[in-house]
Design an enzyme around this catalytic site. Structure first.
Site, mmCIF file in Angstrom:
data_model
loop_
_atom_site.group_PDB
_atom_site.id
_atom_site.type_symbol
_atom_site.label_atom_id
_atom_site.label_comp_id
_atom_site.label_asym_id
_atom_site.label_seq_id
_atom_site.Cartn_x
_atom_site.Cartn_y
_atom_site.Cartn_z
ATOM 1 N NE ARG A 1 34.723 -20.620 -55.141
ATOM 2 C CZ ARG A 1 33.876 -21.098 -56.048
ATOM 3 N NH1 ARG A 1 33.892 -22.385 -56.359
ATOM 4 N NH2 ARG A 1 33.017 -20.300 -56.653
ATOM 5 C CE LYS B 1 34.783 -10.832 -61.290
ATOM 6 N NZ LYS B 1 33.783 -11.921 -61.374
#
EC number: 3.4.11.1
Length: 504
Positions: free
Chosen positions: A362, A288
């Site tokens: 997920r 990130k």
């Protein structure tokens, strides 16, 4: 903090440090304000003509009014009378509680819950009042060298003025709101703690503390990596592999039903809450940007909301069964971390091509959702700070709700409406599934730049065919950035109200 009720027709005789009365926009007085104004020879109207116009959330303090026993009368702005709602009422109660805290008072009396609101009950308004007071009094100081409020007197009690016929309803709402506020406080503190303290192990220990505190209602099991590997949770393990912090898979079981009413063959199964517990998310190899990476300590707010909900459940002890599942680990770049293009095998047996290691939530949730099957649940709700796309779509107001089960979706939306913790139902059409097609595995973990929140939910749906399921994407609602940075405690109110409605 204690919440109580009092019935009286003579507000001017109430002895208290602070008495809250409402004023609508343009100086329109509530019935309580009218009564105090009359008893004080027009003291309230004198200020509403000039300096206080009833703007929503505004307060003005009048001290030592002639003919009034209260030391202070706190005028609380309600906004436009025709627009007054439970949400506005919640804001008014929070403004009053915030004043009590700022003024270092230990108690106060409010007349605000008695104001009628269309499509709401006294129980709704009392619940909102208690939640609002909890929000106003929450204070984080866990990581300060010297707690900055240690010596200050604490707000101990707020009393609501009500009609005698509404006493039972009010007390029930206050009790529910107080428990929800306590659950939110736990959720907020866990979210606000830094990643070097609130590790997967810390989340497991927090669950164990809840079980010790409420040992007749909550049972906890905390699984380590070896146990998780034995279950075949290859997707979850692949994310944890990049960090030296050991993963934890937490299983909480709440049962508030009497022993004589425990589940029999064919009866409905428990509700299962599944929380994403990425205690720090650097993105892995797909790292990130540095600028706001500190906020990725909040990537475990789904797990924190499960723990907060269990705290509230145990305090209220409704007669139902609930299971909580938390998949907790870090997502860091390292020589052992997932790489773009890797293929892993989930607990369900489906293989997953990892095209972006920053779509890791997920990957841990899918194995937890498969694990949920063993409980034969009546419903499964996962809670996750899953996608930035949901923040773009809904901002910080509504939680994203995804479900193909209309009854479950409607029940969650109604619970959010009841508690001013709103959600918005998003599409989950099968047509989006095509974006997750992989040439090298059963499914890819991302679906391209379009409809990112929807394709993330579509990914999870592949692992939820055995039960009614809903996904709450709380990426926009779990915390606030900027100068007021901090966890919000959402969606604990929505989850608790949904569960209470199931028990009713």
């Amino acid at each position: 903090m204690e919440f109580s009720t009092q019935t009286t027709a003579s507000l001017h005789l109430i002895k208290t440090s602070a008495l809250a009365v409402g004023v609508y926009a343009d100086g329109v007085l509530s019935p309580a304000a009218e009564q105090i104004d009359h008893a004080s020879n027009g003291a309230i109207r004198a200020v509403t003509k000039t300096e206080f116009r009833g703007r929503a959330g505004a307060t003005l303090v009048l001290r030592n009014l002639a003919g009034i026993s209260a030391q202070r009368v706190v005028l609380v702005g309600l906004g436009k009378q025709e627009e007054y709602s439970v949400r506005a009422h919640s804001g008014a109660e929070q403004a009053f509680a915030a004043y009590l805290v700022a003024a270092q008072l230990t108690e106060g009396v409010s007349t605000l819950a008695a104001l009628p609101i269309e499509n709401s009950t006294m129980r709704d308004r009392a619940r909102a009042a208690a939640i609002a007071a909890g929000q106003a009094t929450y204070h984080y100081d866990a990581t300060f060298g010297k707690p900055d409020r240690e010596a200050l007197p604490k707000l101990k009690k707020i009393t609501q003025i009500i009609e005698r016929a509404e006493a039972a309803q009010t007390q029930q709402g206050l009790r529910e709101g107080a428990a929800i506020a306590n659950g939110m406080a736990l959720t907020r503190t866990l979210g606000n703690l830094p990643g070097n303290i609130c590790t997967p192990t810390y989340l497991g220990e927090t669950a164990r503390k809840l079980a010790r505190e409420f040992k007749t209602l909550i049972k906890v099991e905390v699984l380590d990596r070896k146990q998780v590997e034995a279950l075949g949770m290859g997707s979850f393990v692949s994310v944890a592999r990049g960090s030296a912090e050991p993963l934890r898979f937490v299983v909480l079981r709440y049962n508030g039903k009497p022993a004589t009413a425990r589940r029999t063959r064919g009866a409905a199964g428990p509700v299962v809450l599944v929380g994403k517990g990425i205690t720090f998310d650097a993105g892995g190899i797909s790292i990130k940007p540095a600028a706001t990476m500190d906020e990725m300590k909040y990537d475990m707010c789904g797990a924190a909301s499960v723990l907060g909900t269990f705290r509230a459940l145990a305090e209220l002890a409704p007669a139902l069964e609930v299971v909580g599942l938390i998949a907790a680990c870090e997502n860091l770049p390292s020589g052992t971390a997932n790489k773009p293009g890797d293929v892993v095998t989930s607990m369900s047996g489906q293989t997953i091509e990892i095209l972006n290691t920053d779509a890791e939530g997920r990957l841990v949730l899918c194995d937890a959702l498969t694990y949920a099957e063993r409980f034969k649940p009546s419903a499964v709700i996962d809670i996750a700070t899953l996608t930035g796309a949901c923040v773009v779509a809904l901002g910080g107001v509504n939680t994203g709700l995804f479900s193909k089960d209309d009854a479950l979706a409607s029940a969650l939306l109604e619970a959010g409406r009841q508690t001013q913790d709103p959600a918005w139902r998003m599409p989950l059409d099968d047509a989006y599934q095509e974006q997750l097609r992989s040439n090298f595995a059963d499914i890819a973990n991302i679906g391209g730049p379009q409809a990112g929140a929807v394709t993330a939910a579509c990914f999870l749906s592949r692992f939820t065919q055995a039960y009614p399921w809903a996904h709450l994407d709380i990426a926009g609602t779990a915390w606030r950035g900027g100068k007021d940075k901090g966890a919000t405690g959402r969606p604990v109110p929505l989850l608790m109200q949904y569960l209470l409605n199931q028990a009713a």
